[in-house]
Design a protein around this motif. Structure first.
Motif, PDB file in Angstrom:
ATOM      1  N   LEU A  77       0.837  -1.206   0.000  1.00  0.00           N
ATOM      2  CA  LEU A  77       0.000   0.000   0.000  1.00  0.00           C
ATOM      3  C   LEU A  77       0.869   1.253   0.000  1.00  0.00           C
ATOM      4  CD1 LEU A  77      -2.712  -1.059   2.595  1.00  0.00           C
ATOM      5  CD2 LEU A  77      -3.141  -0.403   0.227  1.00  0.00           C
ATOM      6  N   ARG A  78       1.973   1.173   0.777  1.00  0.00           N
ATOM      7  CA  ARG A  78       2.878   2.314   0.886  1.00  0.00           C
ATOM      8  C   ARG A  78       3.538   2.591  -0.468  1.00  0.00           C
ATOM      9  NH1 ARG A  78       5.772   0.544   5.625  1.00  0.00           N
ATOM     10  NH2 ARG A  78       3.824   0.778   6.759  1.00  0.00           N
ATOM     11  N   VAL A  79       4.034   1.534  -1.110  1.00  0.00           N
ATOM     12  CA  VAL A  79       4.661   1.701  -2.424  1.00  0.00           C
ATOM     13  C   VAL A  79       3.667   2.329  -3.404  1.00  0.00           C
ATOM     14  CG1 VAL A  79       5.578   0.482  -4.431  1.00  0.00           C
ATOM     15  CG2 VAL A  79       6.312  -0.175  -2.151  1.00  0.00           C
ATOM     16  N   ALA A  80       2.430   1.858  -3.339  1.00  0.00           N
ATOM     17  CA  ALA A  80       1.422   2.350  -4.269  1.00  0.00           C
ATOM     18  C   ALA A  80       1.182   3.841  -4.095  1.00  0.00           C
ATOM     19  CB  ALA A  80       0.122   1.581  -4.087  1.00  0.00           C
ATOM     20  N   SER A  81       0.973   4.284  -2.860  1.00  0.00           N
ATOM     21  CA  SER A  81       0.649   5.702  -2.685  1.00  0.00           C
ATOM     22  C   SER A  81       1.884   6.560  -2.884  1.00  0.00           C
ATOM     23  CB  SER A  81       0.012   5.949  -1.321  1.00  0.00           C
ATOM     24  OG  SER A  81       0.779   5.362  -0.321  1.00  0.00           O
ATOM     25  N   LEU A  82       3.049   6.016  -2.561  1.00  0.00           N
ATOM     26  CA  LEU A  82       4.307   6.737  -2.783  1.00  0.00           C
ATOM     27  C   LEU A  82       4.513   6.961  -4.282  1.00  0.00           C
ATOM     28  CD1 LEU A  82       6.488   7.662  -0.786  1.00  0.00           C
ATOM     29  CD2 LEU A  82       7.811   5.647  -1.431  1.00  0.00           C
ATOM     30  N   TRP A  83       4.286   5.908  -5.025  1.00  0.00           N
ATOM     31  CA  TRP A  83       4.479   6.013  -6.474  1.00  0.00           C
ATOM     32  C   TRP A  83       3.485   6.995  -7.082  1.00  0.00           C
ATOM     33  CZ3 TRP A  83       8.111   5.256  -9.775  1.00  0.00           C
ATOM     34  CH2 TRP A  83       7.803   5.318 -11.144  1.00  0.00           C
ATOM     35  N   HIS A  84       2.281   6.978  -6.596  1.00  0.00           N
ATOM     36  CA  HIS A  84       1.258   7.900  -7.096  1.00  0.00           C
ATOM     37  C   HIS A  84       1.730   9.345  -6.902  1.00  0.00           C
ATOM     38  CE1 HIS A  84      -2.723   9.438  -8.021  1.00  0.00           C
ATOM     39  NE2 HIS A  84      -2.647  10.187  -6.939  1.00  0.00           N
ATOM     40  N   SER A  85       2.253   9.650  -5.709  1.00  0.00           N
ATOM     41  CA  SER A  85       2.696  11.012  -5.416  1.00  0.00           C
ATOM     42  C   SER A  85       3.917  11.370  -6.257  1.00  0.00           C
ATOM     43  CB  SER A  85       3.059  11.162  -3.941  1.00  0.00           C
ATOM     44  OG  SER A  85       2.157  10.456  -3.152  1.00  0.00           O
ATOM     45  N   MET A  86       4.896  10.462  -6.330  1.00  0.00           N
ATOM     46  CA  MET A  86       6.106  10.738  -7.096  1.00  0.00           C
ATOM     47  C   MET A  86       5.780  10.995  -8.560  1.00  0.00           C
ATOM     48  SD  MET A  86       9.300   8.719  -5.594  1.00  0.00           S
ATOM     49  CE  MET A  86       9.441   7.689  -6.979  1.00  0.00           C
TER      50      MET A  86
END
Lengths: 141, 222
Positions: free
Chosen positions: A34-43
């Motif tokens: 979940l963290r990777v997903a939202s991090l990638w979305h922001s980046m």
């Protein structure tokens, strides 16, 4: 043959709606994915704004020492990305094919609620077939 | 010069055979429409049995119309261009006299006749292929089954686990019931998933249970 570590689909607001890992390398627990997903979305969003040239559509490929991350964003803002071995080929084709499967087996399914996690048996079955190694070679033709 | 000698010249525009038009529709367009039909009906019901019944009713209306259309088109099957009828050529199978006598417009009156009509003619018009199999039930005399490995309406549909044995094939079951009812073979028609050995996906079986009067009439006809 290049190995795929994991596959993610995130909705237009950055929520993880599909996660699948393949093989032992790069396995993550639910919180991490979940963290990777939202991090990638922001980046991805930030990269569009930081780009020195106009018309940038965001990061398509992230290359690290131990993995490559290929991303494909559909016109509606749904993002598909795959984490794989460095130097893996034909990932763009694979992502486009996953997008095709998504439009077929998820969006045409009357029991799927938009923007919610994907739980569709047919999508799983067809995805598994697509990710099988020989299939990726076939897609790359 | 393109097509010289091939195209028949018609003196009168009314003598021209009607264009059959495109026989196919986009699968995606159908899938979205059907998905929307299921979703709409889902908002109108509070249990799964009710949803199944509503889908069946939607199919029933399709079936009744399909029967009418196919019976009417029957003569077209005998003479694809209908040229004989309109231009009065002697080589045609069907003449004006035959038509007035009611040839063409055929309707099945026997049980096996109507079943194979559903299994082949109806299926071909609706789904572009003949159904995978037509079998007689082993336990009951009045039961017949039409099975399809991958039913067109179910092509993109995954049933959530909490919906149990629900099958969107109820729509197709409704079509079959509409055709049978219109032809004078009242029956109860239901759709079921049947697991297949060595197959990941179950196949869909349309179970047809004829009314008693139908079997009695069939026995009388011998």
């Amino acid at each position: 043959m290049a190995a795929i570590y994991s596959l993610y689909i995130i909705n237009k607001s950055g929520g993880l709606i599909y996660y699948k890992d393949y093989g032992s390398a790069g396995r993550m627990d639910t919180n991490d994915s979940l963290r990777v997903a939202s991090l990638w979305h922001s980046m991805h969003a930030i990269s569009q704004q930081l780009s020195p040239v106009s018309g940038c559509l965001g990061i398509e490929l992230l290359q690290a020492d131990t993995f490559d991350l290929h991303c494909f964003q559909s016109l509606t803002g749904t993002k598909f990305f795959v984490v794989c071995e460095p130097g893996a080929q034909h990932m763009e084709n694979l992502l486009k094919f996953v997008y095709e499967l998504y439009t077929d087996y998820v969006l045409k399914n009357p029991f799927y609620e938009m923007e919610m996690p994907i739980r569709c048996e047919l999508f799983d079955i067809n995805l598994t077939q697509a990710v099988q190694k020989d299939r990726v070679v076939f897609l790359g033709r | 010069m393109i097509g010289v000698g091939k195209v028949k010249q018609y003196g009168n525009v009314l003598d021209k055979p009607l264009n059959k038009g495109k026989q196919e529709v986009s699968l995606s367009a159908f899938a979205f429409l059907f998905s929307e039909l299921v979703q709409y009906n889902q908002t109108q019901v509070d249990n799964i049995g009710e949803l199944e019944r509503r889908l069946e009713d939607a199919g029933y209306a399709v079936g009744a119309r399909v029967l009418e259309l196919l019976c009417h088109r029957d003569k077209v099957i005998l003479d694809p261009d209908m040229r004989g009828y309109y231009s009065g050529q002697s080589s045609s199978i069907l003449s004006l006299k035959d038509l007035s006598l009611g040839m063409g417009n055929r309707r099945e009156t026997r049980l096996l006749g109507i079943l194979s009509f559903v299994h082949s003619t109806v299926w071909k018009v609706l789904f572009g292929k003949v159904a995978d199999s037509l079998e007689k039930g082993t336990e009951h005399e009045d039961e017949y089954m039409i099975s399809e490995k991958e039913l067109l309406v179910n092509k993109f549909i995954s049933i959530p686990k909490d919906m149990g044995t629900f099958n969107c094939g109820a729509f197709v079951a409704g079509i079959v019931r509409g055709v049978l009812d219109g032809a004078g073979f009242p029956a109860v028609v239901t759709a079921h998933f049947v697991p297949m050995e060595g197959q990941q996906r179950p196949r869909t079986t349309i179970l047809i249970k004829f009314a008693e009067e139908v079997l009695q009439r069939e026995a009388r006809l011998g």
